[in-house]
Design an enzyme around this catalytic site. Sequence first.
Site, PDB file in Angstrom:
ATOM      1  N   HIS A 113     -21.512   9.986 -26.128  1.00 52.52           N
ATOM      2  CA  HIS A 113     -21.232  10.615 -24.845  1.00 52.52           C
ATOM      3  C   HIS A 113     -21.674  10.958 -24.073  1.00 52.52           C
ATOM      4  CE1 HIS A 113     -17.233  11.386 -26.944  1.00 52.52           C
ATOM      5  NE2 HIS A 113     -17.997  12.025 -27.814  1.00 52.52           N
ATOM      6  N   GLY A 139     -24.305   8.977 -49.868  1.00 50.52           N
ATOM      7  CA  GLY A 139     -23.819   9.696 -48.889  1.00 50.52           C
ATOM      8  C   GLY A 139     -24.178  10.732 -47.943  1.00 50.52           C
ATOM      9  N   SER A 157     -29.276   9.657 -49.385  1.00 49.06           N
ATOM     10  CA  SER A 157     -28.441  10.323 -49.557  1.00 49.06           C
ATOM     11  C   SER A 157     -28.325  11.434 -47.905  1.00 49.06           C
ATOM     12  CB  SER A 157     -27.852  11.163 -50.507  1.00 49.06           C
ATOM     13  OG  SER A 157     -26.971  10.070 -51.054  1.00 49.06           O
TER      14      SER A 157
END
Length: 183
Positions: A113, A139, A157
Site C-alpha cells: 500500500h 510459526g 518462528s
Amino acid sequence: MTEKEKMLAGLPYNSYDEELFAMVTRARDLCIKLNSLPYSDKEGREAIIRTLLGKCGKNIDICNGFCCDYGCNIEVGENFFCNYNTVILDVCKVKIGDNCFIAPQVGIYTACHPLDGRDRLLYELGKPVTIGDNCWIGGMAVINPGVTLGDMVTVGSGSVVTKSFPSNEVIAGNPAKIIRYLK
C-alpha cells in the site's frame, strides 16, 4: 491494461474493480468451504484446494484457518503442507516449491500500500513472493512483498522476512538475517 493485468504486473491498480471483486469473492467463499469441511474429508478438501489454487502438485495438505485473496495466484509444488491459520495475500504471484512446510499462523504477503494515506484511498499494488524447494517457514513468520527465498531455506518462528535470501540458509529475527549456513 485491465486492473487485473496491472495488479499482476505490480503496477498501481484499483482493487474495487468488478472483475477483481468477483475473484476475491470466489476465493473467500472457497476458503470458507475449505475451512468448514472436516479434516477427514480428504477428497472434498483436495477438490476445493485444486479449485482455489492456481497450480498445485501431488500430496497437498492445507489445515483449517487458511485464507487468501485470490487463490489463483498461488502455485505450490509437490508435498506441500500448510498448518493452521495461514494467510496468503496473493495480489501478485506466490510460488512455493516442492517439499515445503508452513507452520501455524504464517503470513505471506504480496500486497503493498502507498505510504501516503491519500494515495491508499486511490490504489494498491503488489510484489511477487517466491519460495524455493525444501523450505520450512516457522510459526508466526511473515514473508513480506517482493521476497525470494532460495532452496533449503529455514525461516525461524516469529521472523519478519523483509528481503530476499539465497539457498541453504537458516534465517531468523526481525528483520530476518542469516543465523546459520547449511551445507
